[in-house]
Design an enzyme around this catalytic site. Sequence first.
Site, PDB file in Angstrom:
ATOM      1  N   SER A 188       0.830  -1.197   0.000  1.00  0.00           N
ATOM      2  CA  SER A 188       0.000   0.000   0.000  1.00  0.00           C
ATOM      3  C   SER A 188       0.874   1.259   0.000  1.00  0.00           C
ATOM      4  O   SER A 188       1.666   1.454  -0.914  1.00  0.00           O
ATOM      5  CB  SER A 188      -0.966  -0.038   1.190  1.00  0.00           C
ATOM      6  N   ASP A 284      -8.485  -2.919  -7.094  1.00  0.00           N
ATOM      7  CA  ASP A 284      -7.912  -2.674  -5.772  1.00  0.00           C
ATOM      8  C   ASP A 284      -8.970  -2.069  -4.847  1.00  0.00           C
ATOM      9  O   ASP A 284      -9.527  -1.006  -5.111  1.00  0.00           O
ATOM     10  CB  ASP A 284      -6.725  -1.720  -5.903  1.00  0.00           C
ATOM     11  N   HIS A 351      -6.378  -6.177  -1.674  1.00  0.00           N
ATOM     12  CA  HIS A 351      -5.374  -5.144  -1.394  1.00  0.00           C
ATOM     13  C   HIS A 351      -4.330  -5.773  -0.498  1.00  0.00           C
ATOM     14  O   HIS A 351      -4.656  -6.393   0.511  1.00  0.00           O
ATOM     15  CB  HIS A 351      -6.036  -3.949  -0.696  1.00  0.00           C
TER      16      HIS A 351
END
Length: 406
Positions: A188, A284, A351
């Site tokens: 991330s 995502d 994710h």
Amino acid sequence: MNFLSVFGFIGLVVLKLVQGMENGNVSDMQYWGRGFYNRPLLVGLTLINGAAAKGAVCLDGSLPGYHFHRGYGSGSNSWLIQLEGGGWCGNIRNCIYSKRSRHGSSLHMEKQIPFVGILSNKAVENPDFFNWNRIKVRYCDGASFSGDSQHEAAGLYFRGQRIWHAAMEDLMSKGMRYAKQALLSGCSAGGLASILHCDEFRELFPRTTRVKCLSDAGLFLDTIDVSGRRSLRNLFGGVVTLQGVKKNLPRSCTSRFNPILCFFPQRLIASVRTPLFLLNAAYDTWQIQASLAPPSADYRWNWNDCRKNYARCSQPQLKYLQGFRNQMLGVVRGFSRSHQNGLFINSCFAHCQAERQDTWFAHDSPHIGNRGIAQSVGNWFFDRVGVQAIGCPYPCDRTCHNLVFN
């Protein structure tokens, strides 16, 4: 509180994990209770004691830190650095909020964390990297380890770039300077950081050292949201301006674009000289929730159900998400022409797939063709075979572990 700016969402709002399309729902608690994933290794927090003298401190001025588990045997001279993610803060209010959390202060960080997925110490869970020196660098600056400024009145220190340097210097002194091979990874906001710092990481080592980088869920796109605006560009603009990020962005980009645009990976990946692997879900979930259809852009709440559960998306909404996938594939088209780079873009609603055991390496983990994520990353890192894997569009992939929210 600005929905976009804080904490990401890993482990905070995920309440259910949907495996595949028709396999039913399995809660995280039930899943981790299964025997194969019981009792992950817990690794303690190490504070970087010399960091304060260099001004390398968290948002609140506390010491930065990392979790370090020593390698052994064939992995004793191999190093894996995982940069933690956790969103960004782009205004004073949200940064003050963040500095009172684990993403802004080591005073609030867990003293021990489980090492799973790409950090696991078990060969059956992490076949290529289980016995390496494995480090998780904690994230407490709110700008993907790239800011260098401060706001005295608010008591905020934006020192991400200094934290990066302090952590690397400390690890080099603990043996990383002797590495025969090294992999910089991140998830991330940490995945964006692994792109930003990839070439810097390469420069730490002799040319004889095999050095590569992995960005997991870090391919944030400069895209238009459902209201016709650019929510993520607005957030990144605040981060770059407030935290003094411009001077730490590649000049090859800032000489041609506004620095805010150079915080987006799509304008960075072409100039990264070090071999880079992009692992990303085509749909995502963080970007759907915070960039494509955030509540601030969803005036009539039309996206509320779709935002939480992909199975509740209407056909027009799915068409919109397919357009996002197409944009992502367009962004990586030139990147994938380099044989040194790797790619694994699966058509999942997910994710950060490298730091979850069920998605990194398990009997039913996501696959493209006949290879899963861990095998694909390992094949690429060790040059066993080139990896340029792109999955077919939703709903054809039945190996996904799709995230669903309440």
